[in-house]
Scaffold this active site. Sequence first.
Site, PDB file in Angstrom:
ATOM      1  N   GLN A 211      45.394  31.352  41.984  1.00 42.56           N
ATOM      2  CA  GLN A 211      45.558  31.750  40.593  1.00 42.56           C
ATOM      3  C   GLN A 211      46.928  31.325  40.068  1.00 42.56           C
ATOM      4  O   GLN A 211      47.907  31.286  40.815  1.00 42.56           O
ATOM      5  CB  GLN A 211      45.417  33.270  40.461  1.00 42.56           C
ATOM      6  N   CYS A 334      36.501  34.687  35.481  1.00 42.79           N
ATOM      7  CA  CYS A 334      37.429  34.125  34.492  1.00 42.79           C
ATOM      8  C   CYS A 334      36.685  33.690  33.234  1.00 42.79           C
ATOM      9  O   CYS A 334      37.261  33.056  32.360  1.00 42.79           O
ATOM     10  CB  CYS A 334      38.206  32.957  35.088  1.00 42.79           C
TER      11      CYS A 334
END
EC number: 2.1.1.189
Length: 380
Positions: A211, A334
């Site tokens: 990430q 996401c």
Amino acid sequence: MHCSHFTARRCLSCTELATAYPDQLSAKQRHCAGLLSAWPRIDWLPPVASAESGFRNKAKMVVSGSARRPVLGILGADGKGVDLRDCGLYSASLQASFEAMADFIRDAGLTPYDVAQRRGELKFLLVTESPDGELMLRLVMRSEAQLPALRAGLPALLQRLPKLAVVSVNLQPEHKAVLEGEREILLSEHGDLRMPVNDRVLHLRPQSFFQTHTDIAAALYRQARDWVEEIRPTSIWDLYCGVGGFALHCAGPWRKVTGIELSAEAIASAIRSRDELGLARMEFIVGDATDYVRQASERPDLVIVNPPRRGIGEPLARLLDESPAVESVIYSSCNAESLARDLRSMPAFEPVRARLLDMFPHTGHYEVIVLLRRREVSST
């Protein structure tokens, strides 16, 4: 966060920068709740906010200009380079490293790739910073032609950047909108970057995904671990496990955990972290998540999924839905649109809790994590 590049319209990547940050966060919460409104009984936990600047751990810099005067940043609408070495998304230490990297390009005579002319060698710099301030530098090159110059100039770069732990070259010979190629050439002594996250140390190899916001990733893993400790499953699958962030955080001495990931580099990183922690009841396997679930003879109590933006897709959603042994699913997404689509393919599960985490401030994107529990089957 004030940004001179945004004000001058040189870079508009942070599409929501003109909106006050609290309003950004509220808008994301409304957007996500709206997409999941078909499940009105979700208990929404308070959103996890981000710092407004200095939060990004990764820089993807287009290299333009010339070997003597390289420009690190993006290409503007006119095709010319926009230098973003002072971008406020990066920490001060990450910003400070760009000058040495630009000098390295100049001293090695690395010719930036000219998109319009289709000539030149150096396409991108990909830089990742760990919480300890260590760096990984990847140079995306068109060919191996300038490798001798890179190797010759590397000692001077390492002297200027003592926290530069990993340096590699990624070969992308094709002229197309693909950031990197398959082949990676390691130039440094060490091949992975240590990423301390919470009470775990993850390892990133050059082609491993992590990430872009370490603090929010840490909060995401803590949330998953809290739910796992509440449910107390005896077995877990972590599908799309990457370098093992969720699996490593949710491990226990009596709990069997299996991580599945297509990237062999990511699995190698996860295995190293597992071995350092001495987690004997944990296995990491290179493979496709859907194929693994389809072929497995047993099912775990709980499944964690953290897919790319396209989601897990109907085949995998149906497999989980039709697996009565799987009592809980933790879905980290996401893209709430693909999340909602996948939830509709899992009618046997009820989303009971959710939390938005602002992984991507100043944009319309975010991460959301959802706890699903299997619905009770009526006996009548």
